[in-house]
Design a protein around this motif. Structure first.
Motif, PDB file in Angstrom:
ATOM      1  N   ASP A 131     -14.420 -30.252  29.952  1.00 53.70           N
ATOM      2  CA  ASP A 131     -14.804 -30.181  31.369  1.00 53.70           C
ATOM      3  C   ASP A 131     -14.081 -31.267  32.167  1.00 53.70           C
ATOM      4  OD1 ASP A 131     -16.494 -28.095  30.755  1.00 53.70           O
ATOM      5  OD2 ASP A 131     -18.302 -29.339  30.682  1.00 53.70           O
ATOM      6  N   PHE A 132     -14.028 -32.479  31.614  1.00 52.18           N
ATOM      7  CA  PHE A 132     -13.404 -33.608  32.302  1.00 52.18           C
ATOM      8  C   PHE A 132     -11.902 -33.351  32.479  1.00 52.18           C
ATOM      9  CE2 PHE A 132     -11.604 -37.858  32.697  1.00 52.18           C
ATOM     10  CZ  PHE A 132     -12.531 -38.525  33.481  1.00 52.18           C
ATOM     11  N   ALA A 133     -11.244 -32.882  31.424  1.00 56.57           N
ATOM     12  CA  ALA A 133      -9.802 -32.634  31.485  1.00 56.57           C
ATOM     13  C   ALA A 133      -9.469 -31.555  32.513  1.00 56.57           C
ATOM     14  CB  ALA A 133      -9.284 -32.234  30.104  1.00 56.57           C
ATOM     15  N   ASN A 134     -10.265 -30.510  32.563  1.00 51.90           N
ATOM     16  CA  ASN A 134     -10.022 -29.446  33.535  1.00 51.90           C
ATOM     17  C   ASN A 134     -10.214 -29.942  34.961  1.00 51.90           C
ATOM     18  OD1 ASN A 134      -9.278 -27.374  31.815  1.00 51.90           O
ATOM     19  ND2 ASN A 134     -11.378 -26.690  31.468  1.00 51.90           N
ATOM     20  N   ARG A 135     -11.182 -30.821  35.147  1.00 52.06           N
ATOM     21  CA  ARG A 135     -11.408 -31.321  36.508  1.00 52.06           C
ATOM     22  C   ARG A 135     -10.258 -32.196  36.978  1.00 52.06           C
ATOM     23  NH1 ARG A 135     -16.484 -34.783  39.162  1.00 52.06           N
ATOM     24  NH2 ARG A 135     -15.588 -34.728  41.249  1.00 52.06           N
ATOM     25  N   TYR A 136      -9.699 -33.008  36.079  1.00 50.83           N
ATOM     26  CA  TYR A 136      -8.684 -33.991  36.492  1.00 50.83           C
ATOM     27  C   TYR A 136      -7.271 -33.599  36.060  1.00 50.83           C
ATOM     28  CZ  TYR A 136     -12.576 -36.946  37.869  1.00 50.83           C
ATOM     29  OH  TYR A 136     -13.705 -37.425  38.487  1.00 50.83           O
ATOM     30  N   GLY A 137      -7.089 -32.372  35.583  1.00 50.16           N
ATOM     31  CA  GLY A 137      -5.755 -31.884  35.254  1.00 50.16           C
ATOM     32  C   GLY A 137      -5.103 -32.574  34.078  1.00 50.16           C
ATOM     33  N   LEU A 138      -5.885 -32.949  33.093  1.00 48.64           N
ATOM     34  CA  LEU A 138      -5.365 -33.620  31.899  1.00 48.64           C
ATOM     35  C   LEU A 138      -5.028 -32.591  30.826  1.00 48.64           C
ATOM     36  CD1 LEU A 138      -7.971 -36.511  31.949  1.00 48.64           C
ATOM     37  CD2 LEU A 138      -5.523 -36.745  32.391  1.00 48.64           C
ATOM     38  N   PRO A 139      -4.069 -32.871  29.943  1.00 48.62           N
ATOM     39  CA  PRO A 139      -3.624 -31.889  28.947  1.00 48.62           C
ATOM     40  C   PRO A 139      -4.734 -31.499  27.972  1.00 48.62           C
ATOM     41  CG  PRO A 139      -2.065 -33.719  29.109  1.00 48.62           C
ATOM     42  CD  PRO A 139      -3.279 -34.126  29.873  1.00 48.62           C
ATOM     43  N   VAL A 140      -4.690 -30.231  27.541  1.00 49.33           N
ATOM     44  CA  VAL A 140      -5.604 -29.712  26.523  1.00 49.33           C
ATOM     45  C   VAL A 140      -4.737 -29.209  25.370  1.00 49.33           C
ATOM     46  CG1 VAL A 140      -7.383 -28.010  25.979  1.00 49.33           C
ATOM     47  CG2 VAL A 140      -7.315 -29.067  28.270  1.00 49.33           C
ATOM     48  N   ARG A 141      -4.845 -29.843  24.197  1.00 44.38           N
ATOM     49  CA  ARG A 141      -3.980 -29.499  23.073  1.00 44.38           C
ATOM     50  C   ARG A 141      -4.827 -29.060  21.881  1.00 44.38           C
ATOM     51  NH1 ARG A 141      -1.412 -34.470  21.532  1.00 44.38           N
ATOM     52  NH2 ARG A 141      -0.236 -34.208  23.461  1.00 44.38           N
ATOM     53  N   ARG A 142      -4.630 -27.796  21.453  1.00 45.41           N
ATOM     54  CA  ARG A 142      -5.362 -27.277  20.311  1.00 45.41           C
ATOM     55  C   ARG A 142      -4.804 -27.891  19.017  1.00 45.41           C
ATOM     56  NH1 ARG A 142      -7.682 -22.117  18.927  1.00 45.41           N
ATOM     57  NH2 ARG A 142      -6.995 -21.196  20.888  1.00 45.41           N
ATOM     58  N   VAL A 143      -5.719 -28.435  18.185  1.00 46.58           N
ATOM     59  CA  VAL A 143      -5.300 -28.956  16.880  1.00 46.58           C
ATOM     60  C   VAL A 143      -6.180 -28.413  15.744  1.00 46.58           C
ATOM     61  CG1 VAL A 143      -4.213 -31.061  17.751  1.00 46.58           C
ATOM     62  CG2 VAL A 143      -6.664 -31.066  17.230  1.00 46.58           C
ATOM     63  N   ILE A 144      -7.128 -27.545  16.106  1.00 45.45           N
ATOM     64  CA  ILE A 144      -7.951 -26.840  15.115  1.00 45.45           C
ATOM     65  C   ILE A 144      -7.891 -25.358  15.446  1.00 45.45           C
ATOM     66  CG2 ILE A 144     -10.259 -26.528  14.132  1.00 45.45           C
ATOM     67  CD1 ILE A 144      -9.176 -29.247  13.478  1.00 45.45           C
ATOM     68  N   GLY A 154     -12.265 -25.809  11.265  1.00 43.11           N
ATOM     69  CA  GLY A 154     -11.210 -24.817  11.104  1.00 43.11           C
ATOM     70  C   GLY A 154      -9.964 -25.500  10.572  1.00 43.11           C
ATOM     71  N   PRO A 155      -8.957 -24.728  10.205  1.00 46.90           N
ATOM     72  CA  PRO A 155      -7.711 -25.338   9.715  1.00 46.90           C
ATOM     73  C   PRO A 155      -7.034 -26.162  10.801  1.00 46.90           C
ATOM     74  CG  PRO A 155      -7.838 -22.990   9.194  1.00 46.90           C
ATOM     75  CD  PRO A 155      -8.939 -23.262  10.156  1.00 46.90           C
ATOM     76  N   MET A 156      -6.482 -27.306  10.401  1.00 50.12           N
ATOM     77  CA  MET A 156      -5.748 -28.152  11.347  1.00 50.12           C
ATOM     78  C   MET A 156      -4.419 -27.491  11.705  1.00 50.12           C
ATOM     79  SD  MET A 156      -6.459 -31.982   9.778  1.00 50.12           S
ATOM     80  CE  MET A 156      -5.546 -32.827  11.063  1.00 50.12           C
ATOM     81  N   CYS A 157      -3.997 -27.658  12.958  1.00 48.37           N
ATOM     82  CA  CYS A 157      -2.702 -27.177  13.421  1.00 48.37           C
ATOM     83  C   CYS A 157      -2.120 -28.197  14.387  1.00 48.37           C
ATOM     84  CB  CYS A 157      -2.839 -25.796  14.079  1.00 48.37           C
ATOM     85  SG  CYS A 157      -3.819 -25.796  15.600  1.00 48.37           S
ATOM     86  N   ASN A 158      -0.837 -28.068  14.683  1.00 52.94           N
ATOM     87  CA  ASN A 158      -0.172 -29.020  15.579  1.00 52.94           C
ATOM     88  C   ASN A 158      -0.450 -30.460  15.140  1.00 52.94           C
ATOM     89  OD1 ASN A 158       0.861 -26.950  17.284  1.00 52.94           O
ATOM     90  ND2 ASN A 158      -1.117 -26.853  18.364  1.00 52.94           N
ATOM     91  N   SER A 159      -0.570 -30.653  13.822  1.00 53.38           N
ATOM     92  CA  SER A 159      -0.961 -31.957  13.282  1.00 53.38           C
ATOM     93  C   SER A 159      -0.045 -32.418  12.164  1.00 53.38           C
ATOM     94  CB  SER A 159      -2.419 -31.899  12.771  1.00 53.38           C
ATOM     95  OG  SER A 159      -3.311 -31.554  13.806  1.00 53.38           O
ATOM     96  N   GLY A 160       1.216 -32.030  12.237  1.00 55.16           N
ATOM     97  CA  GLY A 160       2.195 -32.516  11.271  1.00 55.16           C
ATOM     98  C   GLY A 160       1.842 -32.187   9.838  1.00 55.16           C
ATOM     99  N   GLU A 161       1.925 -33.204   8.981  1.00 59.79           N
ATOM    100  CA  GLU A 161       1.704 -33.010   7.549  1.00 59.79           C
ATOM    101  C   GLU A 161       0.289 -32.553   7.201  1.00 59.79           C
ATOM    102  OE1 GLU A 161       0.883 -37.028   5.390  1.00 59.79           O
ATOM    103  OE2 GLU A 161       2.180 -37.511   7.111  1.00 59.79           O
ATOM    104  N   PHE A 162      -0.632 -32.630   8.159  1.00 55.54           N
ATOM    105  CA  PHE A 162      -2.025 -32.268   7.881  1.00 55.54           C
ATOM    106  C   PHE A 162      -2.329 -30.798   8.204  1.00 55.54           C
ATOM    107  CE2 PHE A 162      -1.888 -36.783   8.890  1.00 55.54           C
ATOM    108  CZ  PHE A 162      -2.516 -37.340   7.775  1.00 55.54           C
ATOM    109  N   ASP A 163      -1.377 -30.085   8.743  1.00 55.66           N
ATOM    110  CA  ASP A 163      -1.600 -28.678   9.096  1.00 55.66           C
ATOM    111  C   ASP A 163      -2.134 -27.889   7.900  1.00 55.66           C
ATOM    112  OD1 ASP A 163      -0.787 -29.084  11.641  1.00 55.66           O
ATOM    113  OD2 ASP A 163       1.083 -27.935  11.527  1.00 55.66           O
ATOM    114  N   GLY A 164      -3.136 -27.074   8.181  1.00 61.55           N
ATOM    115  CA  GLY A 164      -3.724 -26.213   7.152  1.00 61.55           C
ATOM    116  C   GLY A 164      -4.930 -26.807   6.470  1.00 61.55           C
ATOM    117  N   LEU A 165      -5.117 -28.121   6.547  1.00 58.31           N
ATOM    118  CA  LEU A 165      -6.313 -28.730   5.959  1.00 58.31           C
ATOM    119  C   LEU A 165      -7.533 -28.374   6.794  1.00 58.31           C
ATOM    120  CD1 LEU A 165      -4.952 -32.292   5.073  1.00 58.31           C
ATOM    121  CD2 LEU A 165      -5.252 -30.332   3.542  1.00 58.31           C
TER     122      LEU A 165
END
Length: 826
Positions: free
Chosen positions: A356-369, A388-399
């Motif tokens: 909610d805060f990010a949407n109000r102030y235009g801050l980035p939203v990055r999915r990592v799960i 859920g599985p990690m994504c966009n998280s380098g070597e940790f993706d899929g954990l």
């Protein structure tokens, strides 16, 4: 015919009990199982007890009397929680000292309590405002101080402008003062705390070893709020601080380290100490204004899920330790300085508030799960907060899940950027109060020696009587011209007493220990007695104390156990909460003008009638709205009981006939009544216990009418005596009177509670209770073992049941074979 005269009977037996010291405890006795029965003591802020107090005290005494008749060695004391704000506020309004007002109220309430007919041992009475009591409250403080469990610190606190004092977190209810219902704001003050957080795990573990209501156990667990996660150390960029000596580490606590790659900004609580150092010059005014505004908003409002999130950018940046990314640092009031580290890593894709805060102030939203979508680039309409599985998280993706969190924590630990951490919602107990009517804190402040405990032989530190205690925001003791100035016990130089008083919950956190020997001037309690009689076997009081008094008392006992003063670590083994008797749908309160006082009813009907009606008319655990329409019927019922003994007493006393006609039915009812009443009283189900007695009353009248003037068999006379025994705990004055009328030479409470024989309850015919929407409407006799379908058909057509269900739709029929049919209609 002698009519039932309750006032004559009750005054007679109260006098007899007092003269014979019938309620004196035998704490050193060896006969019978020890049973410490205790109700939460009353607060003498008003000048009388209302019906809610009667509902608490009378039934609990019935339970205690029941246990005494079962052979237990019962200890049931009473006292007064007599320090605190209400008495002081009343004194301010009336321009009088709180002591005489409090003591006059205690005297009045003591007499009211006597009219209940409870077997309180008044030799063990205590009053927390008396120096002989608060001397040992001060001793308790010093024990915690020496154990490093009491400390003084500057901290943001809850401040009530109306009461002009600090409140513990537990005393703030939905952003309002629990005493005066006025708004509470945050303020930075130096205060005394008890380190209750040190016992968080012990407090949680102990909940599994006590017999408490499930809801109360859940409330304490939630209040303590244990969670497992990680501490992550971010670093503020060098260009974001002007003071090179400032520690640039910014630690956060998170339960979701698997989302660390999704951090797009950080948030500091307005009260975080780094806020003022991180503001860039052009942001200073805006940030300062925001911090000031946030101090006037309660913690409840700040953390509300429906309140719009607000914040300001500080101009500073911090580095995410897992990917080296620079992220902006904001200040927002939805983060609390009292929880965790007062800083959070914001992961808007996976936290609703951050989203909610990010949407109000235009801050980035990055999915990592990965959630419902397997596409790591898919946009989000709402935060995905599940595992859920990690994504966009380098070597940790899929954990996934716990494995992912463990791997990320291991990485942080390996590189010195964090470690696994257990955190608690529970905060240390703030005990300082800037008011007069409380126990003074026994610390002396010396410029040379620092904080110096008052020596034990100088306790109590007495409250001065000549004090102007009108609240001004600082302690009235601070304005006394001489009281606070003393010599330092260490160096002998000039020093000053601490001028705060203790939260009155400190007084009530140990009173149950003092009850066992309240006149001992040499120690706070007798270790031999408390180790024998504690924990309290049955404690009774309101559920509103779940995360205040009940939590504090558990903590204090755990500290005393750790220090070797007591051999147990839980104060109350079994807890029952009484329901609330409301008036016109609201809690009884002078301010609402809806207090129902018992005196008028006592004058009309006597104590036993009021006591029995409260137990019969309201389920003890639930309570209900006051309705006096059934009082007259209860009075008539007790009159009917009295009349039976008066009229049939001669036959009972002369019973020796061999003619047992009609005895089978009476015998069955007797055993069934005793069985039910025994189970009901043990479970505090007083309404059904009285119903059992009424069933036996009806059976006795039927038997007596059938016998006429013919002699009775001896067993029937024994049943009459059992009938009186089962009534005695519920209506103690009348119970004693009837027992005497039947030839009893000692108190009925020195006799034994009757037992029941399962074999006597075996019969071919049973009585099935008929209910409509859970309310008793009729009963019918059927052959034992009647099938469910047959019971349903018979019940729907029996007696007045057709009247109760006429014009309604039968939704369901609940059948308990041989016992009950409940017809649910709409």
């Amino acid at each position: 015919m002698a009519a039932y005269q309750p006032h004559e009977i009750e005054s007679k037996w109260r006098a007899t009990w007092e003269e014979s010291r019938a309620h004196a405890s035998n704490l050193q006795g060896s006969s019978g199982e020890d049973c410490y029965c205790l109700v939460m003591f009353s607060y003498p802020s008003g000048n009388r007890l209302h019906l809610g107090h009667w509902f608490n005290y009378g039934p609990t005494d019935s339970w205690a009397r029941f246990r005494k008749m079962q052979g237990a060695n019962v200890f049931q004391p009473m006292g007064f929680d007599s320090f605190g704000l209400p008495a002081e506020n009343f004194a301010i309004k009336q321009n009088v000292h709180p002591r005489p007002h409090t003591e006059a109220n205690i005297a009045y309430m003591r007499e009211q309590l006597r009219t209940i007919g409870a077997m309180y041992d008044w030799d063990h009475e205590l009053e927390t405002h008396q120096p002989e009591y608060y001397r040992w409250t001060q001793w308790l403080f010093l024990e915690l101080y020496r154990a490093n469990s009491a400390y003084r610190s500057e901290a943001p606190v809850n401040w009530c402008d109306s009461c002009q004092t600090v409140l513990a977190n537990e005393q703030v209810v939905q952003g309002l003062c629990e005493r005066c219902d006025n708004p509470v704001r945050r303020r930075l003050l130096t205060q005394w705390f008890f380190r209750i957080t040190e016992s968080a795990d012990d407090l949680l573990e102990g909940l599994g070893r006590i017999d408490w209501p499930n809801k109360t156990v859940a409330m304490q667990k939630n209040w303590i709020g244990r969670s497992e996660g990680a501490t992550v150390r971010f670093t503020v960029t060098e260009s974001s601080v002007s003071d090179e000596s400032l520690d640039r580490e910014l630690a956060v606590y998170t339960t979701r380290p698997d989302t660390l790659f999704g951090v797009t900004y950080m948030v500091l609580a307005p009260e975080h100490p780094l806020v003022e150092h991180l503001c860039s010059p052009e942001r200073q005014d805006e940030v300062s204004a925001y911090v000031e505004a946030a101090s006037r908003v309660s913690e409840v409002d700040r953390t509300s899920t429906v309140r719009e999130k607000t914040g300001v950018f500080t101009g500073a940046y911090a580095v995410n330790p897992i990917n080296g990314e620079e992220i902006p640092v904001w200040v927002a009031d939805y983060v609390l300085g009292s929880y965790g580290t007062g800083a959070v890593m914001a992961v808007p894709a996976h936290d609703e508030r951050d989203f909610d805060f990010a949407n109000r102030y235009g801050l980035p939203v990055r999915r990592v799960i990965l959630g419902e979508s397997d596409d790591p680039k898919a946009s989000l309409d709402a935060a995905w907060t599940e595992d859920g599985p990690m994504c966009n998280s380098g070597e940790f993706d899929g954990l996934d899940g716990a494995v992912a969190r463990e791997r990320v924590i291991a990485y942080l630990d390996q590189w010195g950027h964090g470690e696994a951490t257990v955190n608690y919602r529970l905060r240390d107990w703030l005990i300082s109060r800037q008011r007069y009517w409380g126990a003074p804190i026994p610390i002396i402040h010396c410029a040379k020696c620092g904080e110096v405990p008052v020596p034990q032989d100088q306790l109590p530190v007495r409250l001065p009587e000549d004090v102007e205690f009108k609240p001004t925001g600082e302690s009235p003791l601070k304005r006394h011209p001489t009281w606070r100035f003393v010599d330092c016990p260490k160096c002998g130089g000039g020093a000053e007493r601490d001028t705060d008083t203790m939260d009155t919950f400190v007084d009530s956190s140990w009173y149950f220990l003092r009850y066992l020997d309240p006149k001992d001037a040499s120690r706070p309690f007798d270790p031999e007695l408390v180790n024998r009689w504690m924990p309290v076997h049955q404690y009774v009081g309101g559920p509103e104390h779940a995360v205040m008094h009940l939590l504090y008392a558990r903590y204090i006992v755990k500290v005393l156990h750790r220090l070797g003063h007591v051999a147990f670590d839980e104060p109350f083994q079994r807890l029952v909460h009484q329901g609330v008797i409301t008036s016109n749908g609201a809690r009884m309160s002078k301010s609402r003008g809806n207090v129902v006082n018992p005196e008028d009813y006592l004058e009309l009907y006597g104590s036993d009638t009021l006591r029995a009606y409260l137990m019969f008319g309201f389920a003890y655990i639930e309570g209900g709205d006051w309705d006096d329409s059934g009082l007259k019927a209860m009075f008539r019922y007790l009159g009917r009981v009295h009349r039976f003994v008066h009229e049939r007493g001669p036959q009972v006393l002369a019973a020796a006939s061999s003619d047992e006609s009609g005895l089978d039915e009476l015998r069955f009812t007797r055993h069934n009544s005793v069985k039910g009443a025994t189970a009901d009283l043990e479970r505090f189900q007083f309404n059904t216990a009285i119903s059992r007695h009424m069933e036996l009353t009806n059976a006795l009248y039927a038997f007596a009418d059938a016998r006429g003037d013919n002699p009775w068999p001896a067993e029937a006379a024994d049943i009459v005596r059992d009938w009186v025994r089962t009534m005695a705990p519920l209506t103690p004055h009348l119970g004693e009177e009837l027992w005497q009328m039947l030839g009893g030479e000692h108190s009925v409470f020195d006799d034994r509670w009757p037992t029941w024989d399962p074999a006597a309850l075996e019969r071919d015919e049973v009585t099935v209770v008929l209910q409509v929407n859970g309310k008793l409407r009729d009963q019918m006799k059927v052959a034992r073992g009647t099938e469910r379908d047959a019971l349903t058909e018979m019940a729907l057509a029996y007696g007045r049941i057709p009247h109760w269900i006429d014009g309604k739709q039968v939704r369901k029929v609940i059948v308990v074979p041989d016992k009950l049919v409940n017809i649910v209609v709409a």
